[in-house]
Scaffold this motif. Structure first.
Motif, PDB file in Angstrom:
ATOM      1  N   SER A 170       0.814  -1.212   0.000  1.00 11.40           N
ATOM      2  CA  SER A 170       0.000   0.000   0.000  1.00 11.40           C
ATOM      3  C   SER A 170       0.847   1.261   0.000  1.00 11.40           C
ATOM      4  O   SER A 170       0.318   2.369  -0.064  1.00 11.40           O
ATOM      5  CB  SER A 170      -0.914  -0.009   1.226  1.00 11.40           C
ATOM      6  N   GLY A 171       2.151   1.069   0.087  1.00  8.20           N
ATOM      7  CA  GLY A 171       3.029   2.225   0.183  1.00  8.20           C
ATOM      8  C   GLY A 171       3.064   2.727   1.614  1.00  8.20           C
ATOM      9  O   GLY A 171       2.090   2.568   2.358  1.00  8.20           O
ATOM     10  N   ASN A 172       4.145   3.287   1.997  1.00  2.00           N
ATOM     11  CA  ASN A 172       4.213   3.827   3.347  1.00  2.00           C
ATOM     12  C   ASN A 172       5.119   5.044   3.392  1.00  2.00           C
ATOM     13  O   ASN A 172       6.026   5.194   2.577  1.00  2.00           O
ATOM     14  CB  ASN A 172       4.652   2.774   4.371  1.00  2.00           C
ATOM     15  N   ALA A 202       8.067   5.130   0.681  1.00  2.00           N
ATOM     16  CA  ALA A 202       8.448   3.900  -0.015  1.00  2.00           C
ATOM     17  C   ALA A 202       7.238   3.341  -0.745  1.00  2.00           C
ATOM     18  O   ALA A 202       6.122   3.397  -0.253  1.00  2.00           O
ATOM     19  CB  ALA A 202       8.988   2.877   0.980  1.00  2.00           C
ATOM     20  N   GLN A 203       7.486   2.827  -1.928  1.00  2.00           N
ATOM     21  CA  GLN A 203       6.419   2.247  -2.735  1.00  2.00           C
ATOM     22  C   GLN A 203       6.853   0.876  -3.233  1.00  2.00           C
ATOM     23  O   GLN A 203       8.031   0.640  -3.477  1.00  2.00           O
ATOM     24  CB  GLN A 203       6.117   3.132  -3.951  1.00  2.00           C
ATOM     25  N   LEU A 204       5.865   0.017  -3.394  1.00  5.77           N
ATOM     26  CA  LEU A 204       6.109  -1.329  -3.934  1.00  5.77           C
ATOM     27  C   LEU A 204       5.168  -1.558  -5.099  1.00  5.77           C
ATOM     28  O   LEU A 204       3.971  -1.309  -4.995  1.00  5.77           O
ATOM     29  CB  LEU A 204       5.868  -2.383  -2.853  1.00  5.77           C
ATOM     30  N   ASN A 205       5.701  -2.025  -6.186  1.00  9.20           N
ATOM     31  CA  ASN A 205       4.890  -2.387  -7.342  1.00  9.20           C
ATOM     32  C   ASN A 205       5.192  -3.846  -7.673  1.00  9.20           C
ATOM     33  O   ASN A 205       6.204  -4.166  -8.298  1.00  9.20           O
ATOM     34  CB  ASN A 205       5.231  -1.484  -8.535  1.00  9.20           C
ATOM     35  N   ARG A 206       4.302  -4.730  -7.215  1.00 10.36           N
ATOM     36  CA  ARG A 206       4.551  -6.166  -7.396  1.00 10.36           C
ATOM     37  C   ARG A 206       4.433  -6.576  -8.870  1.00 10.36           C
ATOM     38  O   ARG A 206       5.140  -7.463  -9.331  1.00 10.36           O
ATOM     39  CB  ARG A 206       3.579  -6.988  -6.555  1.00 10.36           C
TER      40      ARG A 206
END
Lengths: 119, 113
Positions: free
Chosen positions: B53-55, B62-66
């Motif tokens: 969800s990003g934090n 920070a971001q995550l794109n799976r």
């Protein structure tokens, strides 16, 4: 938070001697600990993964007879650099995983590192 | 392809600038993602875990794109004290109670007065 104690922080030894570095998780149990080596201005290099009660898993190119790892308890892992030579001089860092959730939601905590200088 | 790749550095930015780091990972089984900060001659220290969800933590996001298998770190309003090497770390469960963590080579950030 989790604390990992690494000792000694600095060691100077003569060529041919063996050096033992200890890594302790102070307030948690660490089934898995990791040992890294870092040369100046270079990135961390994983040497081995240490699992309590079993043999360590070494990364390719790391001599298991040269770098002996013992993980005898859930709070202690040791790395022994046997017959150290000047090229073994480096910064050795241990880390421990807090939490063993299958989801992988765990945090890696590092020791402060041990700087080894072999004369 | 390396398992974890980071932007090559160094990044030299003026104080107050916004800087972004990217990190890609190749193993789709990777489960946990982190950004660590390492100061010169010191051990890495956890900066942030990265969630789907990003934090956000203050000036750091920070971001995550799976789907695309990358994570990012954004630093806003850079401070001199942000100068360090930022390491991307990817973790996956490898079975039998063991985890495999893979580090990126790190990106060096220098914030200039």
């Amino acid at each position: 938070g989790a604390v990992v104690s690494q000792h000694p922080s600095w060691v100077i030894c003569k060529s041919g001697t063996s050096v033992k570095i200890e890594c302790r998780s102070l307030d948690f149990q660490a089934t898995t600990m990791f040992w890294y080596r870092q040369f100046p201005k270079q990135s961390l290099m994983l040497m081995a993964t240490s699992n309590e009660g079993s043999k360590a898993t070494y990364e390719q190119g790391v001599e298991k007879d040269k770098f002996l790892i013992n993980h005898a308890s859930l709070t202690l892992s040791t790395l022994t650099v046997t017959s150290a030579h000047p090229e073994d001089s480096s910064f050795y860092i241990c880390s421990a995983l807090e939490g063993q959730q299958a989801s992988g939601a765990n945090v890696l905590t590092f020791g402060a590192g041990s700087r080894l200088t072999v004369l | 392809r390396k398992e974890v790749e980071q932007d090559p550095g160094p990044f030299n930015v003026p104080e107050g600038a916004t800087v972004a780091f990217n990190c890609t990972y190749s193993n789709s089984a990777s489960q946990s993602f982190f950004w660590y900060r390492q100061d010169c001659r010191k051990e890495p220290k956890l900066l942030m875990s990265v969630y789907s969800s990003g934090n956000e933590d203050g000036r750091f996001t920070a971001q995550l794109n799976r789907a695309s298998q990358y994570i990012s770190l954004l630093i806003r309003d850079s401070k001199l004290s942000d100068s360090a090497t930022y390491l991307c770390v990817v973790s996956r469960y490898s079975g039998a109670g063991s985890y495999q963590l893979t580090f990126g080579k790190g990106t060096k950030l220098s914030v200039i007065p």
